[in-house]
Design a protein around this motif. Structure first.
Motif, PDB file in Angstrom:
ATOM      1  N   UNK A  50      -1.044  86.506 -12.389  1.00  0.00           N
ATOM      2  CA  UNK A  50      -1.871  86.698 -11.447  1.00  0.00           C
ATOM      3  C   UNK A  50      -2.427  84.889 -10.921  1.00  0.00           C
ATOM      4  N   UNK A  51      -2.858  84.865  -9.796  1.00  0.00           N
ATOM      5  CA  UNK A  51      -3.446  83.651  -8.974  1.00  0.00           C
ATOM      6  C   UNK A  51      -2.310  82.493  -8.962  1.00  0.00           C
ATOM      7  N   UNK A  52      -1.042  82.901  -9.439  1.00  0.00           N
ATOM      8  CA  UNK A  52       0.116  81.740  -9.443  1.00  0.00           C
ATOM      9  C   UNK A  52       0.867  81.852  -8.234  1.00  0.00           C
ATOM     10  N   UNK A  53       0.973  83.337  -7.937  1.00  0.00           N
ATOM     11  CA  UNK A  53       2.037  83.481  -6.733  1.00  0.00           C
ATOM     12  C   UNK A  53       3.379  83.754  -7.167  1.00  0.00           C
ATOM     13  N   UNK A  54       3.473  83.687  -8.690  1.00  0.00           N
ATOM     14  CA  UNK A  54       4.758  84.151  -9.202  1.00  0.00           C
ATOM     15  C   UNK A  54       4.610  85.715  -9.327  1.00  0.00           C
TER      16      UNK A  54
END
Lengths: 379, 713
Positions: free
Chosen positions: B42-46
């Motif tokens: 989450x929140x990393x774009x991974x």
């Protein structure tokens, strides 16, 4: 009052609030950009012919294939001679977008324009015009730097040209994802600023018409078209002009048909027209064009030349359930056209007879003859 | 106390804890990794596998939609190309002219149609048309329609010649100048089957530059079911729930639906209007991806495309897949991940079990040994033959137990001893307590007895006290009387001595004058007598002076005047006073004065009087040897000592030395002149000056008189 009834009342109240809000948008949005373009740094220097003998033509050099077609018409000696014989002359005035041309048409300074569907519909809704010809069938595109879903644009900055057909395309795109303009950050700008804006990360996505998408994707193959929306362009005349000068109107339509057929006739003609258009773009924006001659030619070939034989307004556009009507209704729902404007007013502006008159008399209107100036760009 | 009660802290064994913590930790990690790999961080774009799979699916259906769009457009282009080639490669002029002229002349349409059939041109067209149709299916047809009347004047299906198509929209539009190919989907009533109409107007007199209206239209009637629809279902990209639908610009379906409608109804092509958002957008002219519900009300991911086949005719294409199918991948992946995680967890738990057993078994043995020891078996030893920390712990534990055992034995011995001692003490104490009890039993009698005795003693004591009081009063009276008498005596003596000294001084003075021969020469006897007189007078004067002094002292009339003076000069003065006498007796006079002796504050005349008296006595009672004066500062006081080698003092006489008028030995008085008051005066003066005086002597060897004085004020 039981809970269910109260809930229902609340829902109705909410719907009412939303409707009122939309009504507010509908009434206020069109005015929000009704700026006076007479002081525009570019347009203020235009020499509009206020005499009756001058026909002022609003063009869009930055739109393809509109710009290409107009560049051919500008060089049409047959048209000039025919108009001259009628005591008329024609002046071409380039605009960034159709809505700007609309502004001057509504002020009585422009008689004829080639423009996108959205400006054409909004003009038809607010002014008395005639739309006798289909100019192209293409797309506007919503472009991002990478593959994302449209819903992921929520809260992101999107560059667009207000009131344009691409603006309309963006609204459709947002609508398909269940969003509204307020769900994203709308960044208005001129059409020739969009590419740089996304390249320099000033915006996260742009919505634009050709040739911006084709040029941008050629430079950045990694960029992605998230959605395309069919986009048609039209030739519009003020009803006053078309009524008072039916013959001149036919000559103008004939010149338009001639331009299409001339380009369709030979690839060399098409490339030459594209080169003229390229020059016009660079001259207008005073900087190199981001689109190539080949791209302009390709766009023109795919979007305009298929209709070269019979650029009629499609019959479907007259239908209240047709494409034109859908666009009209959507623009109304988005507040870009006042809710009080009836469909009939738009429908009344559509005309197939004028084009049929010209096409039925190819000899009279010299649809098979071509004579274009090949020298330097005309002023 | 049971063994369970002895170990309340052992709620969870190490093995259980290791299994719980390590197993739990591994489970959390495995599940987290599975979820992260599936759904991304989450929140990393991974993105995770699910999103990637979803993106792949979206991309796939988008690609398929685009491919199908291009294939369909290509298919239509080909068909239009066929009709154009057919229209432009065959001459229709004679056929049209014959038909139109006949109509103009009022000939019967049927006759005209039969007539044109015999035209050579007609047969050529027919051959050409059949040649074209070889590429199509059997029931496909090519017609040529007179646009003015809408009459089919030519058809590959002979039975359709003469049909009236004047109401066909395509035939009407074909009348318009410039109009080219048109496309329509139509359902033939007879066949109840969907057909595709492609209509191409023909400009009979040549299009370019001509003013005439076209009067014929070529019409291809094709079967999309056999020709177009297979395109939708060929190639890759069809997932289990995948479906491609074609709609016209009014959203009317052109291709059959894969699933029945709600209520198990079948949607008829060209009749059913697809009222879904993807259909709306596709018909509207949008190319893109949309997440919406399909005609079943099932959430789908749809790629929509719009194709403009002609300026008037557009087709919407919807390529869709159920979101459920995409989610199924997530569920499947999740199941697989959880399965792998579970398997991994079991393996990890097994390994943890083995590992924890390897760690805890020696600890358990150690615990059991400890329990034996707790049970009293100090001979128990832990057997952990390992060279690691646990082995070391066990060895240390064994050493500790040995120590404890040793201490225990010593302790037991001491306890036994102490127990014996305590036993003895206990006996003693018991006995003492018995005695105490006995004593307590007689104590009351004793108290009464003692009380009687005390009362008697008290009465005797009261009697004695009364006697003592009486005697004290008598004594006080006697003392007062004695003091009064003493004061009177002293006053008398003082007065008398003064009165006696005056005539004595006269006697001494005049006797001296006589002895000096100032009153005439004296004979030896006279001189002897007078010398005796003078000696007696002097002795009497000394006596009187001494009496006077002691009287003054006792009467409190002596004034002490304290001033600073040098002690050394006083000693020298004393020595000088006895120098002639000592010389006469051949005595040696010595003095030893310490270096720290110097100024003192006292009454110089009295100090000198004491010292001269002591030195004079020393010289007087010494016949040979020496007289020595020593002076030093001792313990903050000045100590002066006069030592001689004289006759000394008998011990029994030592107590009489300082008593006034007491003679040590009468014989001495005769041999040595003296009043017997000197030492008494010295003692009184020394006390008045804040000092002391004492004597040390050995009979026949000499004496030593020491007096001390305060140095300061």
């Amino acid at each position: 009052m039981n809970d269910r009834l109260r809930l229902k009342s609340c829902k109705y109240f909410m719907v009412l609030i939303v409707c009122l809000g939309m009504e507010e948008i509908a009434l206020s949005a069109p005015q929000s950009k009704s700026e006076d373009l007479s002081t525009h740094p570019v347009y203020s220097g235009y020499n509009f012919g206020k005499e009756e003998k001058v026909i002022d033509f609003a063009t869009q050099p930055l739109a393809a294939p509109l710009g290409v077609i107009v560049e051919v018409m500008k060089r049409d000696r047959i048209l000039r001679e025919q108009l001259k014989s009628k005591g008329k002359e024609i002046r071409f005035h380039p605009f960034f977008k159709g809505a700007d041309g609309n502004h001057f048409m509504k002020r009585g300074l422009v008689e004829i324009a080639i423009t996108g569907d959205t400006p054409a519909i909004t003009l038809a809704a607010t002014y008395d015009i005639v739309i006798p010809a289909l100019v192209k069938q293409g797309h506007t595109s919503l472009i991002a730097k990478r593959q994302i879903q449209i819903i992921e644009l929520k809260g992101k900055r999107i560059g667009y040209s207000f009131g344009s057909t691409a603006h309309y395309g963006l609204q459709i795109a947002l609508y398909t994802a269940g969003m509204k303009e307020s769900d994203v950050v709308m960044v208005p700008m001129e059409i020739n600023e969009l590419s740089e804006a996304i390249e320099k990360n000033r915006v996260d996505a742009i919505t634009a018409w050709e040739p911006i998408p084709i040029a941008l994707l050629a430079r950045h193959p990694e960029y992605v078209i998230l959605q395309q929306f069919i986009n048609t362009n039209y030739l519009c005349l003020t009803r006053a002009f078309a009524t008072h000068y039916p013959e001149e109107t036919s000559l103008l339509l004939a010149s338009f048909v001639r331009a299409l057929r001339w380009m369709k006739m030979d690839g060399k003609n098409l490339r030459m027209a594209a080169a003229w258009s390229l020059n016009a773009i660079e001259k207008f924006q005073n900087k190199p064009s981001e689109v190539t001659m080949e791209q302009l030619a390709a766009i023109t070939r795919s979007q305009a030349l298929p209709i070269a034989e019979a650029p009629y307004i499609p019959l479907k556009d007259f239908d209240e359930k047709g494409m034109f009507s859908k666009s009209f209704n959507f623009l109304k729902s988005q507040g870009l056209i006042a809710a009080s404007v009836p469909w009939d007013k738009i429908k009344a502006s559509l005309n197939r007879g004028m084009m049929a008159e010209v096409l039925s008399k190819p000899v009279k209107y010299k649809l098979g003859k071509f004579d274009y100036e090949r020298g330097n760009d005309l002023k | 106390m049971s063994s369970k009660e002895k170990k309340p802290g052992l709620r969870m064994s190490i093995m259980t804890k290791m299994l719980l913590f390590l197993g739990g930790g591994v489970a959390v990690i495995l599940i987290s990794v599975s979820l992260l790999s599936l759904f991304g961080i989450p929140f990393t774009g991974i993105k995770g596998n699910y999103q990637n799979h979803r993106s792949e699916i979206i991309q796939k259906i988008d690609d398929v939609a685009q491919l199908k769009k291009e294939e369909i457009q290509s298919w239509f282009s080909e068909r239009i190309s066929h009709i154009r080639v057919f229209s432009e490669s065959v001459g229709f002029d004679n056929i049209a002219e014959r038909f139109n002229n006949g109509l103009t002349r009022g000939e019967d349409k049927g006759v005209l149609l039969a007539g044109i059939r015999n035209l050579e041109e007609y047969r050529a067209v027919l051959l050409r048309a059949r040649s074209v149709l070889r590429d199509y299916v059997d029931d496909n047809e090519i017609r040529i329609v007179d646009t003015k009347t809408g009459t089919v004047i030519f058809s590959t299906n002979e039975g359709n010649r003469g049909l009236d198509l004047s109401e066909h929209e395509g035939i009407k539009n074909a009348m318009l100048p410039g109009v080219k190919e048109q496309v329509y989907f139509r359902k033939e009533k007879a066949a109840s089957k969907e057909y595709l109409h492609i209509i191409y107007p023909i400009a009979l007199n040549g299009f370019q530059g001509g003013e005439d209206m076209p009067s014929l239209a070529v019409m291809f009637i094709l079967s999309p079911e056999e020709l177009l629809m297979p395109i939708l279902h060929t190639g890759t990209g069809h997932e289990r729930s995948g479906e491609i639908i074609l709609v016209d610009m009014n959203r009317t379906i052109l291709s059959p639906l894969k699933y029945p409608l709600p209520g198990n109804r079948i949607a008829e092509t060209l009749e059913y209007r697809l009222d879904t958002k993807p259909a709306e957008l596709a018909a509207w002219g949008i190319d893109g991806i949309i997440f919406a519900e399909d005609y079943r009300g099932v959430p789908v991911i749809a790629a929509v495309r719009h194709m403009r086949i002609t300026p008037e005719f557009g087709i919407g294409l919807i390529m869709k897949i159920d979101e459920e199918e995409v989610m199924a991948f997530a569920r499947k992946s999740l199941k697989q991940s959880l399965l792998v995680s579970g398997l991994g967890l079991l393996i990890v738990l097994f390994l943890v079990y083995l590992f924890s057993g390897w760690i805890t078994h020696p600890v358990i043995r150690l615990r059991r040994t400890a329990e034996k020891i707790m049970g009293g078996d100090l001979s128990a030893r832990a057997s952990v033959p390992r060279g690691d920390e646990v082995g070391f712990l066990a060895a240390s534990f064994n050493s500790m137990v040995e120590e404890i055992q040793k201490w225990n034995e010593e302790l037991e011995t001491k306890v036994r001893q102490r127990t014996a001692e305590l036993s003895l003490e206990l006996t003693e104490r018991k006995r003492a307590e018995e005695e105490l009890q006995k004593y307590r039993d007689h104590l009351e009698d004793l108290v009464k007895e003692r009380t009687v005795e005390l009362e008697e003693a008290q009465e005797a004591l009261v009697s004695i006290v009364e006697d003592l009081n009486e005697k004290t009063e008598q004594l006080a009276k006697a003392t007062e009387r004695a003091q009064s008498a003493d004061r009177l005596k002293s006053a008398f003596l003082a007065t008398m001595s003064h009165e006696l000294r005056t005539p004595l001084n006269s006697i001494i003075g005049f006797t001296g004058i006589v002895l000096q021969g100032m009153s005439g020469p004296l004979n030896e006897e006279q001189n002897k007598q007078l010398t005796m007189v003078k000696g007696s007078a002097n002795h009497l004067l000394d006596l009187i002076n001494d009496v006077l002094d002691i009287s003054k002292i006792e009467a409190g009339q002596v004034q002490i005047t304290r001033k600073s003076f040098d002690m050394r000069s006083v000693i020298e003065a004393a020595l000088r006073a006895v120098l002639s006498l000592a010389a006469k007796k051949g005595l040696s006079l010595e003095s030893a004065i310490a270096s720290d002796v110097g100024e003192i504050i006292s009454d110089r005349r009295r100090v000198e009087q004491i010292l001269i008296n002591l030195v004079n006595n020393a010289v007087k009672f010494t016949e040979q040897g020496e007289v020595r004066i020593e002076c030093r500062i001792h313990e903050g006081r000045m100590e002066t000592c006069v030592r001689d080698t004289g006759i000394g003092i008998k011990p029994e006489d030592m107590g009489k030395l300082f008593i006034p008028f007491s003679q040590i030995e009468n014989g001495l008085a005769r041999r040595y002149e003296g009043t017997g008051l000197g030492l008494s005066i010295c003692r009184k003066l020394a006390e008045m000056l804040g000092g002391t005086i004492r004597v040390d002597s050995e009979w026949g060897k000499g004496s030593q008189f020491t007096f001390t004085l305060p140095v300061g004020n």
